[in-house]
Design a protein around this motif. Structure first.
Motif, mmCIF file in Angstrom:
data_model
loop_
_atom_site.group_PDB
_atom_site.id
_atom_site.type_symbol
_atom_site.label_atom_id
_atom_site.label_comp_id
_atom_site.label_asym_id
_atom_site.label_seq_id
_atom_site.Cartn_x
_atom_site.Cartn_y
_atom_site.Cartn_z
ATOM 1 N N LEU A 443 1.095 -0.756 -0.436
ATOM 2 C CA LEU A 443 0.585 0.068 0.039
ATOM 3 C C LEU A 443 0.846 1.360 0.078
ATOM 4 O O LEU A 443 0.075 2.110 -0.201
ATOM 5 C CB LEU A 443 -1.278 0.012 1.308
ATOM 6 C CG LEU A 443 -1.934 -0.893 1.251
ATOM 7 C CD1 LEU A 443 -2.952 -0.890 2.399
ATOM 8 C CD2 LEU A 443 -2.894 -0.668 0.642
ATOM 9 N N ALA A 444 1.734 1.208 0.853
ATOM 10 C CA ALA A 444 2.979 2.292 1.120
ATOM 11 C C ALA A 444 3.489 2.660 -0.423
ATOM 12 O O ALA A 444 3.875 4.094 -1.042
ATOM 13 C CB ALA A 444 3.534 2.356 2.090
ATOM 14 N N GLU A 449 -0.923 3.912 -7.113
ATOM 15 C CA GLU A 449 -2.276 3.914 -6.141
ATOM 16 C C GLU A 449 -3.016 5.529 -5.249
ATOM 17 O O GLU A 449 -2.724 5.373 -3.983
ATOM 18 C CB GLU A 449 -2.681 2.859 -6.117
ATOM 19 C CG GLU A 449 -2.248 1.732 -7.410
ATOM 20 C CD GLU A 449 -3.670 1.471 -8.356
ATOM 21 O OE1 GLU A 449 -4.740 2.309 -8.089
ATOM 22 O OE2 GLU A 449 -3.307 1.529 -8.946
ATOM 23 N N GLU A 450 -3.664 6.181 -5.320
ATOM 24 C CA GLU A 450 -3.980 7.075 -4.840
ATOM 25 C C GLU A 450 -5.082 6.584 -3.311
ATOM 26 O O GLU A 450 -4.818 6.873 -2.979
ATOM 27 C CB GLU A 450 -4.799 8.500 -5.452
ATOM 28 C CG GLU A 450 -4.926 9.920 -4.370
ATOM 29 C CD GLU A 450 -4.021 10.236 -3.582
ATOM 30 O OE1 GLU A 450 -3.936 10.847 -1.908
ATOM 31 O OE2 GLU A 450 -2.504 10.122 -4.202
ATOM 32 N N LEU A 456 -4.528 3.940 3.450
ATOM 33 C CA LEU A 456 -3.600 4.016 5.189
ATOM 34 C C LEU A 456 -4.056 5.657 5.816
ATOM 35 O O LEU A 456 -4.259 5.338 6.892
ATOM 36 C CB LEU A 456 -1.993 4.599 4.842
ATOM 37 C CG LEU A 456 -1.794 2.937 4.112
ATOM 38 C CD1 LEU A 456 -0.218 2.853 3.556
ATOM 39 C CD2 LEU A 456 -1.840 1.697 5.224
ATOM 40 N N ALA A 457 -4.507 6.406 5.224
ATOM 41 C CA ALA A 457 -4.575 8.089 6.137
ATOM 42 C C ALA A 457 -5.546 7.416 6.467
ATOM 43 O O ALA A 457 -6.424 7.864 7.779
ATOM 44 C CB ALA A 457 -4.693 8.510 5.106
#
Length: 581
Positions: A443-444, A449-450, A456-457
């Protein structure tokens, strides 16, 4: 090195300097004579010359006599007033270059401040053989561990990383002589209180010269001082103010339509222990309360429109300490005394001059310091100036924090919370975390991939919202002064073992007896590096199997005396790591 110019007026009395700079000085009852640069001990004077100083700043002239005499003292002084040199200089007579071990520990809230102090210390201690190392999070351990292994005598660090080194046994405080808390109000604001209490367990049994520097001294900072210092004296240098002598008065110039967002930014960056927000109208009280509650804050309103039962319910939450922010009109808040009120926010200036003094007087009580921040537009700024002139109050302009400022401060606090929680996980819990390490990396790293970033945010925001319901400040009754440093190692045998090695004195060893299923422990040990990388974003040395087993036992019994600083889940375990960006 700048040439020392003896023609400069080094003999100027500190009181004269203070008057010229508009500073009001409050000294201890048994005050010591102020000192000039030429009156300092030879080694200290030479250090001043190495730094290129031609005279002492007011805080140095006033505080150095107490610090050189080894007296525990709390110093109130603003940022940029010269406090770093103030506590570094008196270390010179007490440190030994021949002893290759930490002898002075400076705790600071951020990596930036730790690096700044390290640089100034390198100048002051040049040619003395005394070495300094800054330890903070967000970077690898190797360089810091090498400096500690080589025998650095002065440690400047954030509480979380200092505690990490103590837990890893790469730092030993048995020879510590000086302890400094720099910007203690900010450290507590970030949530480092539990870490500072944990560090206290590693302090030697002998008395340690302790000093505390802070721009403000709200009640939770005073509690911290009482828990670490023996009969500390107070030396205060503050802007000259009348009517509310211990209160700092600030204002932010904001457009009327931006006040709600400005208030949220200020609450994030100031992170007050408790605050009251004054509005002039009932409609604004209701609106501001809704905004704060929407952001997840523990906030409620008090206005004349509320029923008696509703008012009583709000007041009961205040009395029980369950409400962090109260939004009210002058009429509704009259006669209410909120304990430990560190901040007052004026969403708009009052309609009459006397109301400003009434509002500001809600904080700064019982000798504690407080802060009043007014949100004003151009026209309201003129009215505020008239109030300041009428009461001879110095009201200073405060730049409004930007979104970037808020993100940085909130990020620091949130990283501290996450790293603190990770450090307190059992072996089984770390095994569970390890299952998601690769997903976290994916993911990081998939920057295109916004949506992944937003996932995660979302998780971070959830953690942040949870933290808003936790207190990150000292609570309960402060310990007696006789229990402070002396209990450091004396209580460690009891407290340290109760936390399965996490609070042991540096020279002791706790039980390495394993508990739980061997297969689970072995798997968790193998997965530890992966889980640690996922949680902290850096490569950490793997802890030993013994360390893993001790950690798994730490959930069973916690030392009673350490409970005030160790309620990790209930009191903002968020204070653990420094979490600097």
């Amino acid at each position: 090195m700048a040439e020392y110019d003896s023609s400069v007026n080094e003999h100027a009395d500190a009181a004269t300097d203070a008057v010229l700079q508009g500073i009001a000085v409050s000294e201890p009852e048994d005050s010591l004579p102020r000192v000039t640069l030429e009156e300092l001990p030879q080694a200290v004077g030479e250090a001043c010359r190495r730094a290129g100083w031609q005279s002492l700043m007011p805080v140095q002239s006033l505080a150095l006599p107490y610090l050189l005499a080894g007296r525990d003292i709390m110093v109130q002084s603003r940022t940029g007033s010269g406090k770093t040199g103030c506590y570094l200089l008196p270390m010179l007579p007490h440190l030994s270059a021949d002893l290759k071990a930490p002898q002075a520990l400076v705790l600071a809230p951020t990596r930036e401040l730790a690096v700044q102090v390290e640089r100034e210390a390198a100048i002051i201690f040049a040619d003395t053989g005394i070495r300094t190392v800054a330890v903070y999070g967000g970077v690898g351990y190797k360089k810091q561990m090498d400096a500690l292994r080589d025998g650095a005598q002065v440690i400047v660090g954030t509480p979380g990383r200092v505690l990490d080194h103590l837990l890893r046994r790469t730092m030993d405080l048995r020879d510590l002589r000086v302890l400094v808390f720099d910007e203690a109000d900010r450290m507590l604001s970030i949530g480092f209180y539990p870490d500072m209490k944990e560090i206290q367990r590693y302090l030697p049994q002998k008395r340690i010269h302790t000093c505390l520097f802070s721009a403000t001294y709200p009640p939770h900072v005073l509690k911290l001082a009482r828990e670490f210092m023996a009969e500390p004296a107070m030396l205060s240098l503050s802007q000259k103010e009348v009517h509310v002598a211990e209160v700092q008065h600030l204002f932010c110039e904001v457009k009327p339509m931006d006040k709600d967002r400005a208030l949220v930014r200020l609450l994030e960056t100031e992170n007050p222990a408790s605050a009251i927000i004054f509005c002039n109208t009932k409609s604004n009280v209701h609106y501001v309360t809704g905004v704060l509650q929407g952001f997840g804050y523990s906030a409620d309103e008090l206005s004349a429109d509320l029923s008696q039962s509703r008012r009583e319910a709000v007041l009961e939450k205040i009395r029980q300490g369950k409400l962090q922010y109260l939004v009210a009109t002058d009429v509704a808040a009259r006669g209410i005394d909120i304990p430990q009120l560190s901040h007052v926010f004026l969403y708009e200036p009052p309609e009459d001059h006397e109301s400003y003094i009434h509002r500001a007087g809600r904080t700064g009580r019982a000798g504690a310091a407080g802060t009043v921040i007014s949100l004003v537009d151009v026209m309201q700024r003129m009215e505020l100036d008239r109030i300041a002139k009428h009461y001879k109050i110095g009201i200073m302009n405060m730049p409004l924090p930007s979104d970037e400022d808020v993100a940085r401060v909130a990020g620091t606090r949130l990283t501290a919370i996450l790293e603190g929680r990770f450090r307190n996980l059992t072996g089984l819990e770390r095994m569970r975390v390890g299952r998601y390490a690769q997903l976290a990396r994916d993911l990081a790293t998939q920057s295109d991939e916004e949506d992944n970033v937003l996932l995660l945010a979302m998780l971070l925001d959830s953690c942040h919202q949870e933290s808003l319901r936790e207190t990150r400040f000292p609570d309960g009754q402060p310990r007696a002064a006789s229990k402070m440093q002396g209990q450091g190692q004396q209580g460690q045998g009891r407290q340290g073992r109760s936390r399965s090695g996490r609070g042991k004195p540096s020279g002791g060893r706790g039980s390495d007896a394993a508990e739980g299923q061997p297969m689970v422990k072995e798997w968790a040990s193998a997965q530890e590096g992966t889980a640690s990388d996922a949680a902290s974003g850096e490569s950490r040395p793997a802890r030993s199997g013994k360390r893993r087993r001790r950690s798994s036992r730490s959930r069973g019994a916690q030392g009673t005396e350490g409970a005030a600083g160790q309620s990790a889940e209930g009191q903002g375990q968020g204070s653990s790591h420094e979490g600097e960006n």
